[in-house]
Write a protein that holds these residues in place. Structure first.
Motif, PDB file in Angstrom:
ATOM      1  N   LEU A  31      42.581  40.690  47.196  1.00 19.82           N
ATOM      2  CA  LEU A  31      42.440  39.314  46.714  1.00 19.82           C
ATOM      3  C   LEU A  31      40.989  39.042  46.320  1.00 19.82           C
ATOM      4  CD1 LEU A  31      43.575  36.441  46.237  1.00 19.82           C
ATOM      5  CD2 LEU A  31      42.965  35.928  48.608  1.00 19.82           C
ATOM      6  N   LEU A  34      40.229  40.637  43.044  1.00 20.24           N
ATOM      7  CA  LEU A  34      40.868  39.910  41.934  1.00 20.24           C
ATOM      8  C   LEU A  34      40.086  38.654  41.588  1.00 20.24           C
ATOM      9  CD1 LEU A  34      44.632  40.212  42.992  1.00 20.24           C
ATOM     10  CD2 LEU A  34      43.606  41.184  40.949  1.00 20.24           C
ATOM     11  N   LEU A  35      39.600  37.943  42.622  1.00 18.61           N
ATOM     12  CA  LEU A  35      38.850  36.710  42.370  1.00 18.61           C
ATOM     13  C   LEU A  35      37.511  37.027  41.706  1.00 18.61           C
ATOM     14  CD1 LEU A  35      39.652  34.678  45.617  1.00 18.61           C
ATOM     15  CD2 LEU A  35      40.595  34.350  43.328  1.00 18.61           C
ATOM     16  N   THR A  38      38.134  37.836  38.128  1.00 14.69           N
ATOM     17  CA  THR A  38      38.408  36.607  37.370  1.00 14.69           C
ATOM     18  C   THR A  38      37.096  35.924  37.010  1.00 14.69           C
ATOM     19  OG1 THR A  38      40.481  36.326  38.561  1.00 14.69           O
ATOM     20  CG2 THR A  38      39.640  34.400  37.406  1.00 14.69           C
ATOM     21  N   PHE A  42      35.566  35.156  33.294  1.00 16.99           N
ATOM     22  CA  PHE A  42      35.218  33.774  32.967  1.00 16.99           C
ATOM     23  C   PHE A  42      33.777  33.697  32.465  1.00 16.99           C
ATOM     24  CE2 PHE A  42      34.324  29.300  33.983  1.00 16.99           C
ATOM     25  CZ  PHE A  42      35.447  28.721  33.418  1.00 16.99           C
ATOM     26  N   ALA A  61      41.428  42.722  32.563  1.00 16.65           N
ATOM     27  CA  ALA A  61      42.799  42.317  32.866  1.00 16.65           C
ATOM     28  C   ALA A  61      43.635  43.504  33.327  1.00 16.65           C
ATOM     29  CB  ALA A  61      43.435  41.654  31.636  1.00 16.65           C
ATOM     30  N   LYS A  64      42.778  44.225  36.902  1.00 15.93           N
ATOM     31  CA  LYS A  64      43.412  43.230  37.782  1.00 15.93           C
ATOM     32  C   LYS A  64      44.906  43.513  37.916  1.00 15.93           C
ATOM     33  CE  LYS A  64      42.237  38.831  37.149  1.00 15.93           C
ATOM     34  NZ  LYS A  64      41.963  37.641  36.293  1.00 15.93           N
ATOM     35  N   ALA A  65      45.551  43.810  36.779  1.00 16.46           N
ATOM     36  CA  ALA A  65      46.991  44.087  36.806  1.00 16.46           C
ATOM     37  C   ALA A  65      47.283  45.312  37.674  1.00 16.46           C
ATOM     38  CB  ALA A  65      47.509  44.301  35.388  1.00 16.46           C
ATOM     39  N   VAL A  68      47.192  44.340  41.331  1.00 17.75           N
ATOM     40  CA  VAL A  68      48.395  43.590  41.733  1.00 17.75           C
ATOM     41  C   VAL A  68      49.586  44.541  41.862  1.00 17.75           C
ATOM     42  CG1 VAL A  68      50.058  41.845  40.982  1.00 17.75           C
ATOM     43  CG2 VAL A  68      47.626  41.389  40.777  1.00 17.75           C
ATOM     44  N   PHE A  72      49.745  44.731  45.833  1.00 18.91           N
ATOM     45  CA  PHE A  72      50.666  43.639  46.170  1.00 18.91           C
ATOM     46  C   PHE A  72      52.121  44.057  45.945  1.00 18.91           C
ATOM     47  CE2 PHE A  72      47.460  39.931  45.482  1.00 18.91           C
ATOM     48  CZ  PHE A  72      46.846  40.280  46.679  1.00 18.91           C
TER      49      PHE A  72
ATOM     50  N   LYS B  73      39.205  25.519  29.622  1.00 18.13           N
ATOM     51  CA  LYS B  73      38.891  26.771  30.326  1.00 18.13           C
ATOM     52  C   LYS B  73      38.921  26.592  31.837  1.00 18.13           C
ATOM     53  CE  LYS B  73      35.803  29.297  27.238  1.00 18.13           C
ATOM     54  NZ  LYS B  73      34.582  30.089  27.220  1.00 18.13           N
ATOM     55  N   PHE B  74      38.459  25.423  32.295  1.00 14.07           N
ATOM     56  CA  PHE B  74      38.353  25.228  33.747  1.00 14.07           C
ATOM     57  C   PHE B  74      39.733  25.027  34.371  1.00 14.07           C
ATOM     58  CE2 PHE B  74      34.170  24.365  32.095  1.00 14.07           C
ATOM     59  CZ  PHE B  74      33.386  25.103  32.966  1.00 14.07           C
ATOM     60  N   GLY B  77      41.159  28.452  34.425  1.00 16.57           N
ATOM     61  CA  GLY B  77      40.521  29.249  35.476  1.00 16.57           C
ATOM     62  C   GLY B  77      41.010  28.843  36.855  1.00 16.57           C
ATOM     63  N   THR B  80      44.330  30.256  37.404  1.00 18.55           N
ATOM     64  CA  THR B  80      44.269  31.690  37.679  1.00 18.55           C
ATOM     65  C   THR B  80      43.988  31.928  39.152  1.00 18.55           C
ATOM     66  OG1 THR B  80      43.375  31.991  35.470  1.00 18.55           O
ATOM     67  CG2 THR B  80      43.184  33.850  36.976  1.00 18.55           C
ATOM     68  N   VAL B  81      42.997  31.195  39.688  1.00 22.28           N
ATOM     69  CA  VAL B  81      42.650  31.351  41.109  1.00 22.28           C
ATOM     70  C   VAL B  81      43.849  30.969  41.977  1.00 22.28           C
ATOM     71  CG1 VAL B  81      41.166  30.477  42.951  1.00 22.28           C
ATOM     72  CG2 VAL B  81      40.187  31.014  40.719  1.00 22.28           C
ATOM     73  N   LEU B  84      46.437  33.725  41.894  1.00 18.57           N
ATOM     74  CA  LEU B  84      46.011  34.924  42.621  1.00 18.57           C
ATOM     75  C   LEU B  84      46.138  34.703  44.125  1.00 18.57           C
ATOM     76  CD1 LEU B  84      42.897  36.051  40.541  1.00 18.57           C
ATOM     77  CD2 LEU B  84      45.137  37.131  40.623  1.00 18.57           C
ATOM     78  N   VAL B  85      45.710  33.511  44.585  1.00 16.75           N
ATOM     79  CA  VAL B  85      45.837  33.203  46.018  1.00 16.75           C
ATOM     80  C   VAL B  85      47.315  33.196  46.410  1.00 16.75           C
ATOM     81  CG1 VAL B  85      45.490  31.417  47.759  1.00 16.75           C
ATOM     82  CG2 VAL B  85      43.655  31.962  46.172  1.00 16.75           C
ATOM     83  N   SER B  87      49.651  34.933  45.096  1.00 19.26           N
ATOM     84  CA  SER B  87      50.121  36.322  45.180  1.00 19.26           C
ATOM     85  C   SER B  87      49.768  36.911  46.540  1.00 19.26           C
ATOM     86  CB  SER B  87      49.482  37.170  44.074  1.00 19.26           C
ATOM     87  OG  SER B  87      50.391  37.372  43.029  1.00 19.26           O
ATOM     88  N   TRP B  88      48.578  36.542  47.036  1.00 24.15           N
ATOM     89  CA  TRP B  88      48.160  37.040  48.349  1.00 24.15           C
ATOM     90  C   TRP B  88      49.077  36.468  49.443  1.00 24.15           C
ATOM     91  CZ3 TRP B  88      46.128  34.703  52.804  1.00 24.15           C
ATOM     92  CH2 TRP B  88      45.639  35.592  53.764  1.00 24.15           C
ATOM     93  N   ASP B 216      52.557  36.419  38.176  1.00 22.05           N
ATOM     94  CA  ASP B 216      51.097  36.443  38.276  1.00 22.05           C
ATOM     95  C   ASP B 216      50.510  37.402  37.236  1.00 22.05           C
ATOM     96  OD1 ASP B 216      48.549  36.026  39.253  1.00 22.05           O
ATOM     97  OD2 ASP B 216      48.745  37.551  40.812  1.00 22.05           O
ATOM     98  N   LEU B 217      51.163  38.560  37.105  1.00 28.35           N
ATOM     99  CA  LEU B 217      50.705  39.605  36.182  1.00 28.35           C
ATOM    100  C   LEU B 217      50.673  39.096  34.734  1.00 28.35           C
ATOM    101  CD1 LEU B 217      50.161  42.560  36.991  1.00 28.35           C
ATOM    102  CD2 LEU B 217      52.322  43.144  35.954  1.00 28.35           C
ATOM    103  N   ILE B 220      47.691  36.923  34.276  1.00 30.21           N
ATOM    104  CA  ILE B 220      46.442  37.682  34.235  1.00 30.21           C
ATOM    105  C   ILE B 220      46.097  38.050  32.790  1.00 30.21           C
ATOM    106  CG2 ILE B 220      45.472  39.963  34.790  1.00 30.21           C
ATOM    107  CD1 ILE B 220      46.644  39.667  37.576  1.00 30.21           C
ATOM    108  N   PHE B 223      45.772  34.288  30.489  1.00 27.36           N
ATOM    109  CA  PHE B 223      44.562  33.476  30.671  1.00 27.36           C
ATOM    110  C   PHE B 223      43.419  33.930  29.764  1.00 27.36           C
ATOM    111  CE2 PHE B 223      40.603  32.935  33.293  1.00 27.36           C
ATOM    112  CZ  PHE B 223      40.371  31.626  32.915  1.00 27.36           C
TER     113      PHE B 223
END
Lengths: 156, 230
Positions: A31, A34-35, A38, A42, A61, A64-65, A68, A72, B73-74, B77, B80-81, B84-85, B87-88, B216-217, B220, B223
């Motif tokens: 995780l 991945l963050l 990202t 950005f 990307a 990241k993929a 996952v 995951f 964008k924000f 973004g 996206t976060v 991802l969280v 997914s965890w 999620d993929l 990714i 985005f």
């Protein structure tokens, strides 16, 4: 070892899942990665990389993929047949993209060479960026053109 | 299923084992194989939309460059976060089921907590999406003939009405997948409450997890392509 039967006969190597439990710290690390990635995408988007920006964004990307899918979704530890299905799908996506984009990118050159079609240029923007979005509503477009005569394309 | 009995081959019978399978491992293997085949079709479906994006980008680069600046964008973004969280937390829900002892309330509570967190993340994602879509609607940044942004004071070069077509179809189909995932999460949560899941039977949670991760993929790739790329 559990026993599996097919039509009353013992199966030597049955198709079964084996349990694999990933440790929690590994999930946390994935995780975190991945963050961070990202954040990288950005921030990189604010730097003007020109043509390289698509390559860089897709490279990040794909990493990241892979994280996952590998951790995951357990493909790193899973039955190899599931990896085969996944990669097989990716290969078909590649064929789909490759042939379509190759065809579309090379079609103009072939048409010009063989004089298959005569292109009509009047109705195109001749490679110039258009000033405003094309409005399909003719009345609305006429009203806009009347208000902004400087931008009005000829012939409308 | 009410009486404890042994199966035809003498092993201890798991109440979650369907009669047409010999072992739980075989049953879980079949379920997972089916899920991976479904995910393959999902990838192929989304790949058509990604290809449409790349074709349009190849022919009209100025269209993508001009219009994508108007996406937030924000918000993208943040989503996206959030995904991802989620997914965890989903992976942790699967793990909790994998190590959970049968009929152990503490272990069931862990599965439920992680599923609830994942559901909440899906909800946050959809709320952010709602605000993004509302802003686009308000500014007339809509697909095809519905495009009226130039009447709202936005002169976007290129072919923004086509860009917003691609934008709404791609993010819309993805959003539908998030909603479907959230609905499935309610179902799996109720089954967890019933005590269905433990280390002896977790294929349901695991397959939901696989689906959630593929959603999620897709994001990714969506985005950076829609919101970030220049």
């Amino acid at each position: 070892m559990s026993t599996v039967y097919l039509n009353g006969k013992l199966v030597e190597h049955p198709h079964e899942v084996h349990h694999h439990v990933s440790p929690v710290p590994q999930y946390v690390a994935v995780l975190g990665a991945l963050l961070v990635l990202t954040g990288v995408t950005f921030l990189v988007s604010f730097a003007d990389l020109g043509a390289a920006s698509l390559t860089v964004a897709m490279f990040v990307a794909v990493i990241k993929a892979s994280l996952v899918v590998g951790y995951f979704m357990h493909l790193k530890y899973d039955d190899r047949f599931h990896l085969f299905i996944f990669l097989g799908t990716i290969i078909f996506v590649g064929l789909f993209f490759g042939f379509t984009l190759f065809d579309l990118a090379s079609r103009d050159a072939i048409n010009d060479e063989q004089r298959t079609f005569t292109r009509i240029e009047e109705d195109t923007n001749k490679g110039q960026p258009m000033k405003i979005g094309i409005d399909n509503d003719l009345a609305r477009r006429a009203a806009y053109d009347a208000k902004h005569p400087a931008e009005a394309p000829e012939g409308h | 299923m009410s009486t404890a009995h042994t199966d035809a081959h003498g092993g201890e019978h798991n109440p979650h084992l369907a009669h047409h399978f010999d072992t739980m491992e075989q049953q879980a293997g079949a379920a997972k194989l089916g899920m991976w085949l479904f995910l393959a079709t999902e990838i192929l479906m989304f790949s058509g939309l990604f290809l449409a994006y790349f074709v349009i980008r190849m022919f009209y680069p100025e269209m993508v460059l001009g219009a994508h600046e108007h996406l937030n964008k924000f918000a993208g973004g943040l989503n996206t976060v959030v995904l991802l969280v989620s997914s965890w937390t989903m992976a942790m829900a699967v793990r909790s089921a994998q190590v959970g002892k049968p009929n152990n309330q503490a272990d069931i509570a862990k599965i439920k907590a992680f599923l609830a967190m994942t559901f909440a993340c899906g909800g946050i994602f959809m709320v952010v999406k709602y605000f993004e879509y509302s802003a686009k609607f308000a500014h007339g940044m809509l697909p095809g003939k519905f495009y009226t942004a130039h009447l709202h004071g936005y002169d976007i070069p290129g072919l923004p009405h086509i860009f917003f077509g691609i934008y709404f179809v791609m993010t819309g189909l993805h959003g539908v997948h998030v909603l479907v995932g959230m609905a499935l999460m309610v179902w799996i949560y109720l089954r967890a409450v019933r005590g269905d899941f433990s280390r002896q039977n977790y294929a349901g949670v695991e397959n939901l997890g696989l689906y959630w991760h593929i959603v999620d993929l897709v994001w990714i790739f969506l985005f950076p392509l829609l919101y970030l790329v220049k």
